[in-house]
Design a protein around this motif. Structure first.
Motif, PDB file in Angstrom:
ATOM      1  N   SER A 223       0.840  -1.204   0.000  1.00  0.00           N
ATOM      2  CA  SER A 223       0.000   0.000   0.000  1.00  0.00           C
ATOM      3  C   SER A 223       0.869   1.246   0.000  1.00  0.00           C
ATOM      4  O   SER A 223       2.004   1.234   0.479  1.00  0.00           O
ATOM      5  CB  SER A 223      -0.944   0.021   1.203  1.00  0.00           C
ATOM      6  OG  SER A 223      -0.215   0.180   2.410  1.00  0.00           O
ATOM      7  N   THR A 225       0.081   5.308   0.963  1.00  0.00           N
ATOM      8  CA  THR A 225      -0.904   6.256   1.487  1.00  0.00           C
ATOM      9  C   THR A 225      -0.210   7.582   1.787  1.00  0.00           C
ATOM     10  O   THR A 225       1.004   7.712   1.610  1.00  0.00           O
ATOM     11  CB  THR A 225      -1.583   5.704   2.747  1.00  0.00           C
ATOM     12  OG1 THR A 225      -0.578   5.360   3.719  1.00  0.00           O
ATOM     13  CG2 THR A 225      -2.406   4.456   2.423  1.00  0.00           C
ATOM     14  N   ASP A 227       0.017  11.233   4.361  1.00  0.00           N
ATOM     15  CA  ASP A 227      -0.299  12.183   5.427  1.00  0.00           C
ATOM     16  C   ASP A 227      -1.082  11.574   6.586  1.00  0.00           C
ATOM     17  O   ASP A 227      -2.065  12.157   7.068  1.00  0.00           O
ATOM     18  CB  ASP A 227      -1.058  13.383   4.842  1.00  0.00           C
ATOM     19  CG  ASP A 227      -0.229  14.138   3.815  1.00  0.00           C
ATOM     20  OD1 ASP A 227       1.015  14.142   3.934  1.00  0.00           O
ATOM     21  OD2 ASP A 227      -0.813  14.724   2.881  1.00  0.00           O
ATOM     22  N   THR A 229      -3.115   9.162   6.729  1.00  0.00           N
ATOM     23  CA  THR A 229      -4.479   8.744   6.422  1.00  0.00           C
ATOM     24  C   THR A 229      -4.425   7.430   5.651  1.00  0.00           C
ATOM     25  O   THR A 229      -3.345   6.935   5.320  1.00  0.00           O
ATOM     26  CB  THR A 229      -5.219   9.792   5.567  1.00  0.00           C
ATOM     27  OG1 THR A 229      -4.686   9.773   4.231  1.00  0.00           O
ATOM     28  CG2 THR A 229      -5.063  11.189   6.164  1.00  0.00           C
ATOM     29  N   GLN A 230      -5.588   6.893   5.326  1.00  0.00           N
ATOM     30  CA  GLN A 230      -5.678   5.717   4.470  1.00  0.00           C
ATOM     31  C   GLN A 230      -5.850   6.118   3.009  1.00  0.00           C
ATOM     32  O   GLN A 230      -6.050   5.255   2.153  1.00  0.00           O
ATOM     33  CB  GLN A 230      -6.861   4.855   4.920  1.00  0.00           C
ATOM     34  CG  GLN A 230      -6.715   4.270   6.313  1.00  0.00           C
ATOM     35  CD  GLN A 230      -5.520   3.333   6.417  1.00  0.00           C
ATOM     36  OE1 GLN A 230      -5.303   2.492   5.553  1.00  0.00           O
ATOM     37  NE2 GLN A 230      -4.731   3.501   7.474  1.00  0.00           N
ATOM     38  N   ASN A 231      -5.760   7.402   2.720  1.00  0.00           N
ATOM     39  CA  ASN A 231      -5.994   7.903   1.365  1.00  0.00           C
ATOM     40  C   ASN A 231      -4.763   7.754   0.481  1.00  0.00           C
ATOM     41  O   ASN A 231      -3.631   7.855   0.956  1.00  0.00           O
ATOM     42  CB  ASN A 231      -6.401   9.377   1.407  1.00  0.00           C
ATOM     43  CG  ASN A 231      -7.663   9.604   2.208  1.00  0.00           C
ATOM     44  OD1 ASN A 231      -8.542   8.748   2.248  1.00  0.00           O
ATOM     45  ND2 ASN A 231      -7.753  10.757   2.861  1.00  0.00           N
ATOM     46  N   GLU A 232      -4.995   7.561  -0.801  1.00  0.00           N
ATOM     47  CA  GLU A 232      -3.899   7.531  -1.758  1.00  0.00           C
ATOM     48  C   GLU A 232      -3.301   8.933  -1.898  1.00  0.00           C
ATOM     49  O   GLU A 232      -3.992   9.935  -1.713  1.00  0.00           O
ATOM     50  CB  GLU A 232      -4.405   7.039  -3.114  1.00  0.00           C
ATOM     51  CG  GLU A 232      -4.871   5.588  -3.110  1.00  0.00           C
ATOM     52  CD  GLU A 232      -5.306   5.139  -4.492  1.00  0.00           C
ATOM     53  OE1 GLU A 232      -5.245   5.965  -5.433  1.00  0.00           O
ATOM     54  OE2 GLU A 232      -5.697   3.970  -4.629  1.00  0.00           O
ATOM     55  N   PRO A 233      -2.026   9.020  -2.237  1.00  0.00           N
ATOM     56  CA  PRO A 233      -1.401  10.340  -2.405  1.00  0.00           C
ATOM     57  C   PRO A 233      -2.030  11.136  -3.538  1.00  0.00           C
ATOM     58  O   PRO A 233      -2.493  10.569  -4.538  1.00  0.00           O
ATOM     59  CB  PRO A 233       0.058   9.994  -2.724  1.00  0.00           C
ATOM     60  CG  PRO A 233       0.254   8.612  -2.204  1.00  0.00           C
ATOM     61  CD  PRO A 233      -1.062   7.918  -2.383  1.00  0.00           C
ATOM     62  N   THR A 234      -2.041  12.441  -3.366  1.00  0.00           N
ATOM     63  CA  THR A 234      -2.428  13.361  -4.429  1.00  0.00           C
ATOM     64  C   THR A 234      -1.212  14.190  -4.805  1.00  0.00           C
ATOM     65  O   THR A 234      -0.136  14.046  -4.214  1.00  0.00           O
ATOM     66  CB  THR A 234      -3.563  14.298  -3.970  1.00  0.00           C
ATOM     67  OG1 THR A 234      -3.035  15.215  -2.996  1.00  0.00           O
ATOM     68  CG2 THR A 234      -4.711  13.504  -3.363  1.00  0.00           C
ATOM     69  N   SER A 237      -0.023  16.003  -1.659  1.00  0.00           N
ATOM     70  CA  SER A 237       0.297  15.285  -0.424  1.00  0.00           C
ATOM     71  C   SER A 237       1.706  15.653   0.007  1.00  0.00           C
ATOM     72  O   SER A 237       2.577  15.926  -0.832  1.00  0.00           O
ATOM     73  CB  SER A 237       0.191  13.778  -0.647  1.00  0.00           C
ATOM     74  OG  SER A 237      -1.132  13.404  -0.960  1.00  0.00           O
TER      75      SER A 237
END
Length: 247
Positions: A223, A225, A227, A229-234, A237
């Motif tokens: 995986s 992620t 910052d 969080t469980q969110n994918e990078p933007t 990020s």
């Protein structure tokens, strides 16, 4: 960077560092495995703050850092809490033969102090050698956005009665690198202030580059992620987290 003059000021200046966030990332990453007895090595452990948090979870840990001054502080803090972890002075690009661990952690952008492709690849190969089959490598790095937009050209400062600092960040000589010029003024017992100057150079690489090097070192990237969080990078990020499994 070995933080020679910085070691005695490090905990004071890192008082707000998100150690609890790194610990939570570890807990989430082991996916319900019991923490008690889990064998880990924290590379770039500094003064041992995260190492101690993990030991308090019942984990069986080793700390490794390039700075003997940092390790001296880490040892004193561990002993005060009733722990006696193995602490090793070593370069992460040239790791000694240690043990087989369930988990390798490299947090607080320690990996960003490796400024060449060869050094990152050597580090990943060394991490793999420390892990059991199916063991986990967890680390974070500054994003390219963080280095180029949030650091380069910025000045940070703080004035406190005991410690003050001025921190200027400049573009490094290589793409996606930054030079941090830091001056610290620490109050001595005599009431005078002692100045310490440090230069810290960091570099980051693209997510795809890190993934390629991990795969070459024998890892599967589980995986990525951003910052805490469980969110994918933007594209904005700031801190990128990797979870990789040794094949």
């Amino acid at each position: 960077m070995n933080y020679t003059g910085f070691a005695s000021l490090y905990d004071y200046l890192m008082a707000d560092a998100p150690y609890a966030g790194w610990l939570e990332f570890v807990k989430e990453s082991v996916q319900g495995q019991p923490l008690h007895g889990l064998k880990f090595i924290d590379i770039g452990c500094g003064t041992g703050e995260l190492l101690l948090l993990m030991l308090k979870q019942g984990m069986n840990g080793t700390g490794l850092d390039l700075s003997p001054e940092m390790l001296t502080i880490a040892r004193a803090k561990a002993e005060e809490e009733g722990f006696s972890p193995l602490l090793i002075e070593a370069d992460m690009t040239n790791l000694p033969e240690l043990d087989e661990y369930d988990l390798v952690t490299v947090f607080c952008d320690s990996l960003n102090y490796l400024r060449s492709v060869d050094d990152v690849q050597l580090a990943f190969a060394g991490f793999a050698k420390q892990l059991k089959k199916d063991g986990l490598l967890l680390f974070d790095v500054h994003s390219e956005y963080k280095v180029n937009e949030e650091f380069v050209g910025q000045t940070f400062a703080d004035a406190d009665e005991d410690v003050s600092y001025i921190w200027n960040s400049f573009s490094g000589e290589e793409p996606n690198s930054v030079e941090h010029e830091l001056s610290f003024f620490a109050k001595t017992e005599s009431g005078h202030y002692e100045r310490t100057d440090e230069l810290h150079v960091q570099k980051t690489f693209s997510i795809n580059q890190y993934c390629t090097w991990l795969e070459h070192a024998g890892f599967k990237v589980e995986s990525i992620t951003a910052d805490f969080t469980q969110n994918e990078p933007t594209d904005k990020s700031e801190r990128i987290f990797f979870k990789a499994i040794k094949l």
